[in-house]
Design an enzyme around this catalytic site. Structure first.
Site, PDB file in Angstrom:
ATOM      1  N   GLU A 264       5.474 -11.702  12.207  1.00  0.00           N
ATOM      2  CA  GLU A 264       4.465 -11.856  13.274  1.00  0.00           C
ATOM      3  C   GLU A 264       3.093 -11.364  12.779  1.00  0.00           C
ATOM      4  O   GLU A 264       2.076 -12.031  12.975  1.00  0.00           O
ATOM      5  CB  GLU A 264       4.913 -11.032  14.498  1.00  0.00           C
ATOM      6  CG  GLU A 264       3.913 -11.010  15.634  1.00  0.00           C
ATOM      7  CD  GLU A 264       4.342 -10.039  16.739  1.00  0.00           C
ATOM      8  OE1 GLU A 264       5.557  -9.855  16.980  1.00  0.00           O
ATOM      9  OE2 GLU A 264       3.429  -9.451  17.359  1.00  0.00           O
ATOM     10  N   ASN A 265       3.099 -10.230  12.106  1.00  0.00           N
ATOM     11  CA  ASN A 265       1.831  -9.640  11.652  1.00  0.00           C
ATOM     12  C   ASN A 265       1.147 -10.461  10.557  1.00  0.00           C
ATOM     13  O   ASN A 265      -0.054 -10.343  10.350  1.00  0.00           O
ATOM     14  CB  ASN A 265       2.059  -8.202  11.173  1.00  0.00           C
ATOM     15  CG  ASN A 265       2.597  -7.305  12.280  1.00  0.00           C
ATOM     16  OD1 ASN A 265       2.512  -7.648  13.466  1.00  0.00           O
ATOM     17  ND2 ASN A 265       3.173  -6.161  11.920  1.00  0.00           N
TER      18      ASN A 265
ATOM     19  N   SER B 182       5.505  -2.343   9.372  1.00  0.00           N
ATOM     20  CA  SER B 182       6.607  -2.475  10.326  1.00  0.00           C
ATOM     21  C   SER B 182       7.913  -2.379   9.573  1.00  0.00           C
ATOM     22  O   SER B 182       8.012  -2.829   8.429  1.00  0.00           O
ATOM     23  CB  SER B 182       6.554  -3.813  11.075  1.00  0.00           C
ATOM     24  OG  SER B 182       7.699  -3.895  11.906  1.00  0.00           O
TER      25      SER B 182
ATOM     26  N   ASP C  17       0.842  -1.198   0.000  1.00  0.00           N
ATOM     27  CA  ASP C  17       0.000   0.000   0.000  1.00  0.00           C
ATOM     28  C   ASP C  17       0.877   1.248   0.000  1.00  0.00           C
ATOM     29  O   ASP C  17       1.469   1.599   1.011  1.00  0.00           O
ATOM     30  CB  ASP C  17      -0.893   0.016   1.252  1.00  0.00           C
ATOM     31  CG  ASP C  17      -1.800   1.231   1.274  1.00  0.00           C
ATOM     32  OD1 ASP C  17      -2.800   1.228   0.535  1.00  0.00           O
ATOM     33  OD2 ASP C  17      -1.489   2.203   2.009  1.00  0.00           O
TER      34      ASP C  17
ATOM     35  N   TYR D 281       3.031   9.627   0.175  1.00  0.00           N
ATOM     36  CA  TYR D 281       4.120   9.028   0.968  1.00  0.00           C
ATOM     37  C   TYR D 281       5.487   9.236   0.321  1.00  0.00           C
ATOM     38  O   TYR D 281       6.507   8.903   0.920  1.00  0.00           O
ATOM     39  CB  TYR D 281       3.910   7.515   1.166  1.00  0.00           C
ATOM     40  CG  TYR D 281       2.574   7.094   1.717  1.00  0.00           C
ATOM     41  CD1 TYR D 281       1.696   8.002   2.298  1.00  0.00           C
ATOM     42  CD2 TYR D 281       2.167   5.767   1.653  1.00  0.00           C
ATOM     43  CE1 TYR D 281       0.460   7.608   2.779  1.00  0.00           C
ATOM     44  CE2 TYR D 281       0.932   5.363   2.140  1.00  0.00           C
ATOM     45  CZ  TYR D 281       0.087   6.295   2.689  1.00  0.00           C
ATOM     46  OH  TYR D 281      -1.142   5.885   3.166  1.00  0.00           O
TER      47      TYR D 281
ATOM     48  N   SER E 155     -10.858   6.553  -0.370  1.00  0.00           N
ATOM     49  CA  SER E 155     -10.275   6.393   0.962  1.00  0.00           C
ATOM     50  C   SER E 155     -10.804   7.513   1.854  1.00  0.00           C
ATOM     51  O   SER E 155     -11.025   8.637   1.384  1.00  0.00           O
ATOM     52  CB  SER E 155      -8.742   6.456   0.862  1.00  0.00           C
ATOM     53  OG  SER E 155      -8.157   6.346   2.126  1.00  0.00           O
TER      54      SER E 155
HETATM   55  N1  LIG Z   1      -5.564   6.057   3.449  1.00  0.00           N
HETATM   56  C1  LIG Z   1      -5.053   6.776   4.430  1.00  0.00           C
HETATM   57  O1  LIG Z   1      -5.397   7.958   4.616  1.00  0.00           O
HETATM   58  C2  LIG Z   1      -4.034   6.176   5.336  1.00  0.00           C
HETATM   59  C3  LIG Z   1      -3.699   6.805   6.547  1.00  0.00           C
HETATM   60  C4  LIG Z   1      -2.747   6.218   7.364  1.00  0.00           C
HETATM   61  C5  LIG Z   1      -2.132   5.026   6.996  1.00  0.00           C
HETATM   62  N2  LIG Z   1      -2.436   4.431   5.810  1.00  0.00           N
HETATM   63  C6  LIG Z   1      -1.802   3.156   5.379  1.00  0.00           C
HETATM   64  O2  LIG Z   1      -1.968   2.213   6.435  1.00  0.00           O
HETATM   65  C7  LIG Z   1      -0.703   1.666   6.779  1.00  0.00           C
HETATM   66  C8  LIG Z   1      -0.690   1.208   8.220  1.00  0.00           C
HETATM   67  O3  LIG Z   1      -0.863   2.285   9.094  1.00  0.00           O
HETATM   68  P1  LIG Z   1       0.323   3.006   9.878  1.00  0.00           P
HETATM   69  O4  LIG Z   1       1.639   2.679   9.260  1.00  0.00           O
HETATM   70  O5  LIG Z   1      -0.035   4.436   9.974  1.00  0.00           O
HETATM   71  O6  LIG Z   1       0.242   2.447  11.346  1.00  0.00           O
HETATM   72  P2  LIG Z   1       0.121   0.989  12.022  1.00  0.00           P
HETATM   73  O7  LIG Z   1       0.336  -0.076  11.011  1.00  0.00           O
HETATM   74  O8  LIG Z   1      -1.113   1.026  12.823  1.00  0.00           O
HETATM   75  O9  LIG Z   1       1.318   1.023  13.057  1.00  0.00           O
HETATM   76  C9  LIG Z   1       2.656   1.038  12.664  1.00  0.00           C
HETATM   77  C10 LIG Z   1       3.487   1.107  13.939  1.00  0.00           C
HETATM   78  O10 LIG Z   1       3.353  -0.112  14.666  1.00  0.00           O
HETATM   79  C11 LIG Z   1       4.631  -0.664  14.932  1.00  0.00           C
HETATM   80  N3  LIG Z   1       4.491  -2.125  14.819  1.00  0.00           N
HETATM   81  C12 LIG Z   1       4.129  -2.830  13.737  1.00  0.00           C
HETATM   82  N4  LIG Z   1       4.041  -4.143  14.018  1.00  0.00           N
HETATM   83  C13 LIG Z   1       4.377  -4.277  15.330  1.00  0.00           C
HETATM   84  C14 LIG Z   1       4.458  -5.397  16.194  1.00  0.00           C
HETATM   85  N5  LIG Z   1       4.160  -6.629  15.769  1.00  0.00           N
HETATM   86  N6  LIG Z   1       4.831  -5.174  17.484  1.00  0.00           N
HETATM   87  C15 LIG Z   1       5.094  -3.926  17.922  1.00  0.00           C
HETATM   88  N7  LIG Z   1       5.035  -2.818  17.141  1.00  0.00           N
HETATM   89  C16 LIG Z   1       4.671  -2.998  15.842  1.00  0.00           C
HETATM   90  C17 LIG Z   1       5.547  -0.086  13.878  1.00  0.00           C
HETATM   91  O11 LIG Z   1       6.855   0.049  14.384  1.00  0.00           O
HETATM   92  P3  LIG Z   1       8.140  -0.584  13.629  1.00  0.00           P
HETATM   93  O12 LIG Z   1       8.106  -0.055  12.223  1.00  0.00           O
HETATM   94  O13 LIG Z   1       9.271  -0.081  14.446  1.00  0.00           O
HETATM   95  O14 LIG Z   1       7.955  -2.078  13.703  1.00  0.00           O
HETATM   96  C18 LIG Z   1       4.949   1.301  13.633  1.00  0.00           C
HETATM   97  O15 LIG Z   1       5.441   2.216  14.584  1.00  0.00           O
HETATM   98  C19 LIG Z   1       0.256   2.817   6.456  1.00  0.00           C
HETATM   99  O16 LIG Z   1       1.595   2.403   6.451  1.00  0.00           O
HETATM  100  C20 LIG Z   1      -0.293   3.275   5.133  1.00  0.00           C
HETATM  101  O17 LIG Z   1       0.116   2.406   4.095  1.00  0.00           O
HETATM  102  C21 LIG Z   1      -3.397   4.978   4.984  1.00  0.00           C
END
Ligand SMILES: NC(=O)c1ccc[n+]([C@@H]2O[C@H](COP(=O)([O-])OP(=O)(O)OC[C@H]3O[C@@H](n4cnc5c(N)ncnc54)[C@H](OP(=O)(O)O)[C@@H]3O)[C@@H](O)[C@H]2O)c1
Length: 266
Positions: free
Chosen positions: A236-237, A228, A43, A48, A134
């Site tokens: 793990e995820n 991550s 994604d 980004y 979105s």
């Molecule tokens: N459409 C939209 O408007 C929109 C908005 C926001 C996000 N997104 C998409 O959604 C994706 C996911 O959301 P996000 O990246 O914002 O946040 P997220 O996936 O909710 O959280 C990511 C955080 O969690 C940590 N993490 C991941 N797996 C872990 C685990 N098993 N144990 C402990 N910590 C863990 C990561 O740290 P580490 O990297 O250090 O592991 C990172 O700090 C984004 O990357 C993006 O592609 C879309």
């Protein structure tokens, strides 16, 4: 890998790899790790600023392009029919690919419909395999589909145990649109990994609270795209398909729903 069948018959993996804040040479290595671990949906978004490294990773990973599912999104700088058309060509170049698997209008924009029209044309020309939106809530989504020619295949919205958006999911399902959740771990806004109920349920399955949080969304029919930077965590995820939550556990997790966005963008 499990897949959703989108309303045009295209298969989309139920789990994908989020790339917010994944950039540069280090980001390219992170993407290669994710693909090596088994992620097939990536994604990305113009916002980004990492489409090019996603394109490099696609080329370098050694996986057949047909096995990958790449999502990207258009935001404000592409907010007109003409700009969106140019944005689509730019994404194809950045991704070094003849097609985009899924393209979304990133947020609600005044020009959202004309951006979507440009995407619809590219969809009909075979440059994009599926199109969607979105961050549209129910009202905005209903309004959108009254004006567009092709019902969006996906609506990607904030969704995690504290705000799963189960009602929105039902409404989208009614229209044949798949809901994909972003920030399944709340992007760090809550310490979901230390949430007592998730830890307790996880212990009984030999799983972590993060895995339970993802499984909860998947069992509700919601796609997930956790991010991550660490290979162990990526793995793990992904390991969320070898256990199921009972009805009672689903009910207990449902109680975490605060009914309010943690981001409050819209
Ligand atoms: N459409 C939209 O408007 C929109 C908005 C926001 C996000 N997104 C998409 O959604 C994706 C996911 O959301 P996000 O990246 O914002 O946040 P997220 O996936 O909710 O959280 C990511 C955080 O969690 C940590 N993490 C991941 N797996 C872990 C685990 N098993 N144990 C402990 N910590 C863990 C990561 O740290 P580490 O990297 O250090 O592991 C990172 O700090 C984004 O990357 C993006 O592609 C879309």
């Amino acid at each position: 890998m499990l897949y959703f069948t989108l309303n045009n018959g295209i298969q989309m993996p139920v789990i994908g790899f989020g790339t917010w804040d994944v950039r540069g040479a280090e980001g390219e290595k992170i993407l290669l790790d994710a693909l090596d671990v088994g992620y097939r949906l990536v994604d990305t978004a113009k916002m980004y600023d990492n489409e090019k490294i996603v394109g490099n990773a696609i080329c370098r990973c050694g996986i057949n392009r047909n096995e990958l599912f790449i999502t990207t999104k258009l935001h404000t700088p592409y907010a007109s029919y003409k700009k969106a058309k140019a944005g689509i060509e730019e994404s194809l170049n950045n991704l070094q690919s003849d097609w985009i698997d899924l393209m979304l209008v990133h947020e609600p924009y005044e020009q959202g419909i004309e951006m979507y029209e440009a995407m619809t044309e590219a969809y009909r020309e075979g440059k994009i395999r599926a199109i969607g939106v979105s961050n549209l809530n129910e009202k905005r989504f209903e309004d959108f589909i009254r004006k567009c020619e092709v019902i969006p295949m996906v609506n990607q919205v904030e969704s995690h145990v504290y705000y799963p958006e189960l009602e929105l999911k039902k409404k989208l399902e009614f229209h044949g649109t798949i809901m994909q959740g972003w920030a399944p771990f709340t992007e760090g806004r809550r310490n979901i990994f230390a949430e007592p109920i998730l830890m307790k349920i996880g212990e009984s399955h030999g799983k972590t609270s993060g895995q339970v949080a993802l499984r909860y969304l998947l069992q509700n029919g919601i796609g997930v795209i956790p991010k991550s930077s660490k290979k162990e965590r990526m793995r793990e995820n992904m390991e969320v398909f070898d256990f199921s939550l009972t009805d009672e556990e689903m009910k207990q997790i449902k109680k975490l729903n605060e009914g309010k966005s943690l981001f409050g963008w819209y």
